[in-house]
Structure formats: C-alpha cells, structure tokens
Write a protein that holds these residues in place. Structure first.
Motif, PDB file in Angstrom:
ATOM      1  N   GLN A  25       0.825  -1.193   0.000  1.00 39.86           N
ATOM      2  CA  GLN A  25       0.000   0.000   0.000  1.00 39.86           C
ATOM      3  C   GLN A  25       0.865   1.251   0.000  1.00 39.86           C
ATOM      4  O   GLN A  25       2.026   1.217   0.432  1.00 39.86           O
ATOM      5  CB  GLN A  25      -0.927  -0.005   1.215  1.00 39.86           C
ATOM      6  N   ALA A  26       0.290   2.321  -0.469  1.00 39.15           N
ATOM      7  CA  ALA A  26       1.004   3.595  -0.488  1.00 39.15           C
ATOM      8  C   ALA A  26       1.505   3.930   0.910  1.00 39.15           C
ATOM      9  O   ALA A  26       0.806   3.720   1.908  1.00 39.15           O
ATOM     10  CB  ALA A  26       0.086   4.700  -0.998  1.00 39.15           C
ATOM     11  N   THR A  69       4.092  -3.201  -7.222  1.00 44.08           N
ATOM     12  CA  THR A  69       2.770  -2.584  -7.353  1.00 44.08           C
ATOM     13  C   THR A  69       2.433  -1.868  -6.048  1.00 44.08           C
ATOM     14  O   THR A  69       2.473  -2.482  -4.983  1.00 44.08           O
ATOM     15  CB  THR A  69       1.693  -3.626  -7.656  1.00 44.08           C
ATOM     16  N   VAL A  70       2.109  -0.594  -6.171  1.00 44.01           N
ATOM     17  CA  VAL A  70       1.758   0.211  -5.002  1.00 44.01           C
ATOM     18  C   VAL A  70       0.318   0.674  -5.172  1.00 44.01           C
ATOM     19  O   VAL A  70      -0.014   1.372  -6.121  1.00 44.01           O
ATOM     20  CB  VAL A  70       2.692   1.423  -4.854  1.00 44.01           C
ATOM     21  N   SER A  71      -0.507   0.282  -4.244  1.00 47.41           N
ATOM     22  CA  SER A  71      -1.917   0.638  -4.315  1.00 47.41           C
ATOM     23  C   SER A  71      -2.217   1.841  -3.422  1.00 47.41           C
ATOM     24  O   SER A  71      -1.594   2.028  -2.373  1.00 47.41           O
ATOM     25  CB  SER A  71      -2.778  -0.553  -3.909  1.00 47.41           C
ATOM     26  N   LEU A 103      23.255  -6.337  -4.728  1.00 39.22           N
ATOM     27  CA  LEU A 103      22.822  -4.952  -4.846  1.00 39.22           C
ATOM     28  C   LEU A 103      21.439  -4.859  -4.219  1.00 39.22           C
ATOM     29  O   LEU A 103      20.614  -5.759  -4.414  1.00 39.22           O
ATOM     30  CB  LEU A 103      22.757  -4.550  -6.320  1.00 39.22           C
ATOM     31  N   THR A 104      21.204  -3.802  -3.478  1.00 37.92           N
ATOM     32  CA  THR A 104      19.934  -3.649  -2.787  1.00 37.92           C
ATOM     33  C   THR A 104      19.325  -2.285  -3.085  1.00 37.92           C
ATOM     34  O   THR A 104      20.041  -1.292  -3.203  1.00 37.92           O
ATOM     35  CB  THR A 104      20.142  -3.797  -1.273  1.00 37.92           C
ATOM     36  N   LEU A 105      18.018  -2.275  -3.193  1.00 31.93           N
ATOM     37  CA  LEU A 105      17.284  -1.015  -3.311  1.00 31.93           C
ATOM     38  C   LEU A 105      16.217  -1.003  -2.225  1.00 31.93           C
ATOM     39  O   LEU A 105      15.260  -1.777  -2.284  1.00 31.93           O
ATOM     40  CB  LEU A 105      16.648  -0.870  -4.688  1.00 31.93           C
ATOM     41  N   GLN A 106      16.417  -0.169  -1.239  1.00 29.64           N
ATOM     42  CA  GLN A 106      15.433  -0.002  -0.179  1.00 29.64           C
ATOM     43  C   GLN A 106      14.477   1.106  -0.600  1.00 29.64           C
ATOM     44  O   GLN A 106      14.899   2.236  -0.855  1.00 29.64           O
ATOM     45  CB  GLN A 106      16.110   0.363   1.140  1.00 29.64           C
ATOM     46  N   MET A 107      13.211   0.771  -0.681  1.00 27.28           N
ATOM     47  CA  MET A 107      12.210   1.726  -1.153  1.00 27.28           C
ATOM     48  C   MET A 107      11.225   2.018  -0.026  1.00 27.28           C
ATOM     49  O   MET A 107      10.516   1.114   0.432  1.00 27.28           O
ATOM     50  CB  MET A 107      11.480   1.157  -2.371  1.00 27.28           C
ATOM     51  N   ASN A 108      11.208   3.248   0.411  1.00 28.79           N
ATOM     52  CA  ASN A 108      10.313   3.676   1.482  1.00 28.79           C
ATOM     53  C   ASN A 108       9.324   4.707   0.967  1.00 28.79           C
ATOM     54  O   ASN A 108       9.510   5.281  -0.101  1.00 28.79           O
ATOM     55  CB  ASN A 108      11.120   4.270   2.630  1.00 28.79           C
ATOM     56  N   SER A 109       8.285   4.920   1.732  1.00 30.86           N
ATOM     57  CA  SER A 109       7.259   5.914   1.381  1.00 30.86           C
ATOM     58  C   SER A 109       6.811   5.744  -0.068  1.00 30.86           C
ATOM     59  O   SER A 109       6.738   6.699  -0.841  1.00 30.86           O
ATOM     60  CB  SER A 109       7.809   7.338   1.591  1.00 30.86           C
ATOM     61  N   LEU A 110       6.501   4.524  -0.402  1.00 34.84           N
ATOM     62  CA  LEU A 110       6.141   4.214  -1.783  1.00 34.84           C
ATOM     63  C   LEU A 110       4.843   4.886  -2.190  1.00 34.84           C
ATOM     64  O   LEU A 110       3.923   5.068  -1.371  1.00 34.84           O
ATOM     65  CB  LEU A 110       6.033   2.705  -1.970  1.00 34.84           C
ATOM     66  N   LYS A 111       4.804   5.249  -3.467  1.00 35.06           N
ATOM     67  CA  LYS A 111       3.651   5.928  -4.042  1.00 35.06           C
ATOM     68  C   LYS A 111       3.096   5.085  -5.196  1.00 35.06           C
ATOM     69  O   LYS A 111       3.848   4.313  -5.814  1.00 35.06           O
ATOM     70  CB  LYS A 111       4.064   7.293  -4.585  1.00 35.06           C
ATOM     71  N   PRO A 112       1.827   5.255  -5.523  1.00 33.80           N
ATOM     72  CA  PRO A 112       1.279   4.499  -6.659  1.00 33.80           C
ATOM     73  C   PRO A 112       2.076   4.700  -7.947  1.00 33.80           C
ATOM     74  O   PRO A 112       2.217   3.756  -8.743  1.00 33.80           O
ATOM     75  CB  PRO A 112      -0.136   5.059  -6.778  1.00 33.80           C
ATOM     76  N   GLU A 113       2.631   5.880  -8.126  1.00 35.30           N
ATOM     77  CA  GLU A 113       3.413   6.138  -9.342  1.00 35.30           C
ATOM     78  C   GLU A 113       4.758   5.412  -9.358  1.00 35.30           C
ATOM     79  O   GLU A 113       5.463   5.439 -10.369  1.00 35.30           O
ATOM     80  CB  GLU A 113       3.627   7.644  -9.539  1.00 35.30           C
ATOM     81  N   ASP A 114       5.116   4.758  -8.271  1.00 43.17           N
ATOM     82  CA  ASP A 114       6.320   3.920  -8.259  1.00 43.17           C
ATOM     83  C   ASP A 114       6.051   2.537  -8.840  1.00 43.17           C
ATOM     84  O   ASP A 114       6.988   1.758  -9.041  1.00 43.17           O
ATOM     85  CB  ASP A 114       6.841   3.763  -6.834  1.00 43.17           C
ATOM     86  N   SER A 115       4.797   2.232  -9.100  1.00 43.40           N
ATOM     87  CA  SER A 115       4.450   0.923  -9.650  1.00 43.40           C
ATOM     88  C   SER A 115       5.082   0.750 -11.025  1.00 43.40           C
ATOM     89  O   SER A 115       4.942   1.603 -11.901  1.00 43.40           O
ATOM     90  CB  SER A 115       2.925   0.791  -9.767  1.00 43.40           C
ATOM     91  N   ALA A 116       5.789  -0.356 -11.209  1.00 44.46           N
ATOM     92  CA  ALA A 116       6.494  -0.621 -12.464  1.00 44.46           C
ATOM     93  C   ALA A 116       7.217  -1.948 -12.363  1.00 44.46           C
ATOM     94  O   ALA A 116       7.283  -2.554 -11.281  1.00 44.46           O
ATOM     95  CB  ALA A 116       7.502   0.489 -12.757  1.00 44.46           C
TER      96      ALA A 116
END
Length: 122
Positions: free
Chosen positions: A13-14, A119-121, A79-92
């Motif tokens: 979720q977002a 996928t970020v809802s 290699l790591t990618l930590q993704m925080n505060s995800l937004k719907p526009e990050d969906s890809a």
C-alpha cells in the motif's frame, strides 16, 4: 546463464516499503561494475532509478530522492534497493542492471536482469 537475479518485488500500500535485492553472478562483480536499477511502467519510457559506482558514489532520480536508497555488498556480490514511502506512481517493473567500469548511462546497460513487479496501491 542468469547473471543478475532480482528478488523482493511485490504489492504494498502507499506509504509502505519494499526491499529489492539483486544477486550478481558469472563475470559480474559489484566491485568492478557500475550497478543500478531502472524501471518501466506499461506505456511509459524506461526510467533510471538509482545507481552506485565503483567508489560507492550514488545517484538517484529526482522522483525517488529521499525515499529510495541503493547499496551494495561487494563480498556477497549483491545490490539492494530499499524503497520507502512508496507511491502508486512507483508501480512498475524494476530491473537490476550492470555496466563494467564507471557509471556512464542511466538507461542503457550492458547487462540487465529479468525484472520484477512492484505494485503500489492507493
């Protein structure tokens, strides 16, 4: 031979977080390659997300600065990618990528993984 294997995608979720990991193998060593992530959403152009150089210098797309963190473990060749505060526009679809030597290009890489879905809802 799969040289770059991504893991960790999924749905969130977002406002949530996800951690993507890429395991390098074969002749790809994170210590001697520029490593990065790019993404591509349906109907949209490829977008460079983050990259990390031989000297651990990092670069981020403006759209993810302050929310995403790229890092690598040369001993484990990951290699790591930590993704925080995800937004719907990050969906890809997110792809791990590598280029021998110093970082030059955000979008065109010598080696690319098969990608995984984020996928970020709302």
């Amino acid at each position: 031979q799969v040289l770059l294997a991504e893991s960790g995608g999924g749905s969130v979720q977002a406002g949530g977080s996800l951690r993507l990991t890429c395991a390098a193998s074969g002749h790809i060593y994170t210590s001697t390659y520029c490593m990065g992530w790019f993404r591509q959403a349906p109907g949209k152009a490829r977008e460079g997300v983050a990259r990390i150089g031989l000297d651990n210098s990092t670069g981020y797309a403006d759209s993810v600065k302050g929310r995403f963190t790229i890092s690598k473990d040369n001993a484990k060749r990951t290699l790591t990618l930590q993704m925080n505060s995800l937004k719907p526009e990050d969906s890809a679809m997110y792809f791990c990528a590598a280029d021998p030597g110093w970082c030059v290009d955000w979008l065109n890489w010598h080696y690319e993984g098969q990608g995984l879905q984020v996928t970020v809802s709302s």
